[in-house]
Design a protein around this motif. Structure first.
Motif, PDB file in Angstrom:
ATOM      1  N   LEU A   1      60.369  67.745 -98.047  1.00  0.00           N
ATOM      2  CA  LEU A   1      60.104  67.457 -96.632  1.00  0.00           C
ATOM      3  C   LEU A   1      60.371  68.678 -95.754  1.00  0.00           C
ATOM      4  N   VAL A   2      61.459  69.389 -96.034  1.00  0.00           N
ATOM      5  CA  VAL A   2      61.760  70.600 -95.264  1.00  0.00           C
ATOM      6  C   VAL A   2      60.683  71.660 -95.501  1.00  0.00           C
ATOM      7  N   GLY A   3      60.297  71.834 -96.756  1.00  0.00           N
ATOM      8  CA  GLY A   3      59.242  72.804 -97.072  1.00  0.00           C
ATOM      9  C   GLY A   3      57.928  72.444 -96.412  1.00  0.00           C
ATOM     10  N   PHE A   4      57.544  71.173 -96.489  1.00  0.00           N
ATOM     11  CA  PHE A   4      56.308  70.716 -95.848  1.00  0.00           C
ATOM     12  C   PHE A   4      56.397  70.906 -94.334  1.00  0.00           C
ATOM     13  N   GLY A   5      57.530  70.538 -93.760  1.00  0.00           N
ATOM     14  CA  GLY A   5      57.701  70.684 -92.309  1.00  0.00           C
ATOM     15  C   GLY A   5      57.629  72.131 -91.860  1.00  0.00           C
ATOM     16  N   SER A   6      58.191  73.028 -92.654  1.00  0.00           N
ATOM     17  CA  SER A   6      58.143  74.454 -92.311  1.00  0.00           C
ATOM     18  C   SER A   6      56.716  74.980 -92.329  1.00  0.00           C
ATOM     19  N   VAL A   7      55.955  74.570 -93.343  1.00  0.00           N
ATOM     20  CA  VAL A   7      54.558  75.008 -93.424  1.00  0.00           C
ATOM     21  C   VAL A   7      53.746  74.379 -92.306  1.00  0.00           C
ATOM     22  N   TRP A   8      53.917  73.083 -92.098  1.00  0.00           N
ATOM     23  CA  TRP A   8      53.152  72.362 -91.084  1.00  0.00           C
ATOM     24  C   TRP A   8      53.467  72.884 -89.679  1.00  0.00           C
ATOM     25  N   GLY A   9      54.750  73.206 -89.434  1.00  0.00           N
ATOM     26  CA  GLY A   9      55.158  73.699 -88.119  1.00  0.00           C
ATOM     27  C   GLY A   9      54.938  75.185 -87.932  1.00  0.00           C
ATOM     28  N   GLY A  10      54.418  75.850 -88.949  1.00  0.00           N
ATOM     29  CA  GLY A  10      54.157  77.286 -88.834  1.00  0.00           C
ATOM     30  C   GLY A  10      55.428  78.110 -88.756  1.00  0.00           C
ATOM     31  N   GLY A  11      56.510  77.621 -89.344  1.00  0.00           N
ATOM     32  CA  GLY A  11      57.774  78.354 -89.328  1.00  0.00           C
ATOM     33  C   GLY A  11      58.941  77.404 -89.427  1.00  0.00           C
ATOM     34  N   CYS A  12      60.127  77.960 -89.497  1.00  0.00           N
ATOM     35  CA  CYS A  12      61.332  77.154 -89.670  1.00  0.00           C
ATOM     36  C   CYS A  12      62.236  77.281 -88.447  1.00  0.00           C
ATOM     37  N   THR A  13      63.414  76.697 -88.550  1.00  0.00           N
ATOM     38  CA  THR A  13      64.352  76.703 -87.427  1.00  0.00           C
ATOM     39  C   THR A  13      64.745  78.113 -87.019  1.00  0.00           C
ATOM     40  N   SER A  14      64.911  79.000 -87.990  1.00  0.00           N
ATOM     41  CA  SER A  14      65.309  80.364 -87.634  1.00  0.00           C
ATOM     42  C   SER A  14      64.153  81.116 -86.979  1.00  0.00           C
ATOM     43  N   GLY A  15      62.956  80.950 -87.506  1.00  0.00           N
ATOM     44  CA  GLY A  15      61.807  81.642 -86.926  1.00  0.00           C
ATOM     45  C   GLY A  15      61.476  81.149 -85.530  1.00  0.00           C
ATOM     46  N   HIS A  16      61.440  79.828 -85.370  1.00  0.00           N
ATOM     47  CA  HIS A  16      61.114  79.262 -84.055  1.00  0.00           C
ATOM     48  C   HIS A  16      62.331  79.235 -83.128  1.00  0.00           C
ATOM     49  N   GLY A  17      63.450  78.700 -83.626  1.00  0.00           N
ATOM     50  CA  GLY A  17      64.616  78.471 -82.778  1.00  0.00           C
ATOM     51  C   GLY A  17      65.319  79.725 -82.327  1.00  0.00           C
ATOM     52  N   VAL A  18      65.410  80.717 -83.192  1.00  0.00           N
ATOM     53  CA  VAL A  18      66.108  81.950 -82.826  1.00  0.00           C
ATOM     54  C   VAL A  18      65.124  82.977 -82.275  1.00  0.00           C
ATOM     55  N   CYS A  19      64.147  83.308 -83.081  1.00  0.00           N
ATOM     56  CA  CYS A  19      63.235  84.400 -82.700  1.00  0.00           C
ATOM     57  C   CYS A  19      62.162  83.963 -81.710  1.00  0.00           C
ATOM     58  N   GLY A  20      61.561  82.804 -81.952  1.00  0.00           N
ATOM     59  CA  GLY A  20      60.486  82.336 -81.077  1.00  0.00           C
ATOM     60  C   GLY A  20      60.956  82.041 -79.665  1.00  0.00           C
ATOM     61  N   LEU A  21      62.097  81.365 -79.543  1.00  0.00           N
ATOM     62  CA  LEU A  21      62.615  81.066 -78.208  1.00  0.00           C
ATOM     63  C   LEU A  21      63.019  82.337 -77.473  1.00  0.00           C
ATOM     64  N   ALA A  22      63.545  83.305 -78.209  1.00  0.00           N
ATOM     65  CA  ALA A  22      63.924  84.572 -77.584  1.00  0.00           C
ATOM     66  C   ALA A  22      62.707  85.315 -77.044  1.00  0.00           C
ATOM     67  N   ARG A  23      61.535  85.054 -77.636  1.00  0.00           N
ATOM     68  CA  ARG A  23      60.296  85.686 -77.177  1.00  0.00           C
ATOM     69  C   ARG A  23      59.560  84.808 -76.167  1.00  0.00           C
ATOM     70  N   PHE A  24      60.174  83.704 -75.745  1.00  0.00           N
ATOM     71  CA  PHE A  24      59.589  82.759 -74.786  1.00  0.00           C
ATOM     72  C   PHE A  24      58.279  82.169 -75.288  1.00  0.00           C
ATOM     73  N   SER A  25      58.203  81.897 -76.598  1.00  0.00           N
ATOM     74  CA  SER A  25      57.005  81.313 -77.187  1.00  0.00           C
ATOM     75  C   SER A  25      56.960  79.806 -76.892  1.00  0.00           C
ATOM     76  N   VAL A  26      55.888  79.362 -76.257  1.00  0.00           N
ATOM     77  CA  VAL A  26      55.720  77.937 -75.954  1.00  0.00           C
ATOM     78  C   VAL A  26      55.607  77.136 -77.254  1.00  0.00           C
ATOM     79  N   ARG A  27      54.898  77.688 -78.218  1.00  0.00           N
ATOM     80  CA  ARG A  27      54.765  77.023 -79.517  1.00  0.00           C
ATOM     81  C   ARG A  27      56.136  76.830 -80.178  1.00  0.00           C
ATOM     82  N   SER A  28      56.985  77.836 -80.094  1.00  0.00           N
ATOM     83  CA  SER A  28      58.323  77.736 -80.668  1.00  0.00           C
ATOM     84  C   SER A  28      59.187  76.743 -79.897  1.00  0.00           C
ATOM     85  N   LEU A  29      59.004  76.676 -78.584  1.00  0.00           N
ATOM     86  CA  LEU A  29      59.729  75.695 -77.789  1.00  0.00           C
ATOM     87  C   LEU A  29      59.359  74.277 -78.223  1.00  0.00           C
ATOM     88  N   ALA A  30      58.076  74.025 -78.424  1.00  0.00           N
ATOM     89  CA  ALA A  30      57.621  72.711 -78.877  1.00  0.00           C
ATOM     90  C   ALA A  30      58.154  72.399 -80.274  1.00  0.00           C
TER      91      ALA A  30
END
Length: 142
Positions: A91-120
């Motif tokens: 489920l985690v693997g599927f969610g990471s692929v489906w979401g185009g990234g994981c918690t570290s990619g979106h939550g740490v890096c994406g939010l720091a770059r003000f990515s709307v996709r990462s915020l969602a």
């Protein structure tokens, strides 16, 4: 872990942020664990395998180094139900692929770059985690 430890949490957060910035500066890549791990598996192959492998090995070694330096054991608890562990991993693997990234990619890096996709994505996985904990602890008595 239920103890409130703001100092260690702040230090950990600063180190994660520093590592993410250093990775972006030195490799031009976002520090997404699922992306780095998935690109170590066949059939993917390129010239960044050594960087990815060192990143993943660092994730494994960091708690061991901390435990050695601090002389404190790291308390972990893993459910011994193998079927549950496999299902959770898939489920985690599927969610990471489906979401185009994981918690570290979106939550740490994406939010720091003000990515709307990462915020969602971050809002979605945080809400899912909150609901999961509530259901397992309060409705299922886990």
């Amino acid at each position: 872990m239920t103890d409130f430890t703001p100092l260690s949490a702040a230090i950990g957060g600063l180190l994660i942020g520093l590592a993410a910035v250093l990775m972006m500066m030195t490799t031009g890549r976002i520090a997404g664990v699922s992306g780095y791990l998935s690109r170590l598996l066949p059939p993917y192959s390129d010239d960044a395998t050594a960087v990815r492998l060192s990143f993943v090995v660092g994730l494994v070694l960091a708690p061991l180094i901390y435990q050695t330096v601090s002389a404190e054991p790291i308390a972990t608890s893993i459910n011994p139900n193998v079927v549950l562990l496999i299902a959770a991993g898939l489920l985690v693997g599927f969610g990471s692929v489906w979401g185009g990234g994981c918690t570290s990619g979106h939550g740490v890096c994406g939010l720091a770059r003000f990515s709307v996709r990462s915020l969602a994505a971050t809002a979605a996985f945080m809400a899912t985690g909150i609901v999961t904990v509530f259901v397992t602890r309060h409705l299922l008595g886990g």
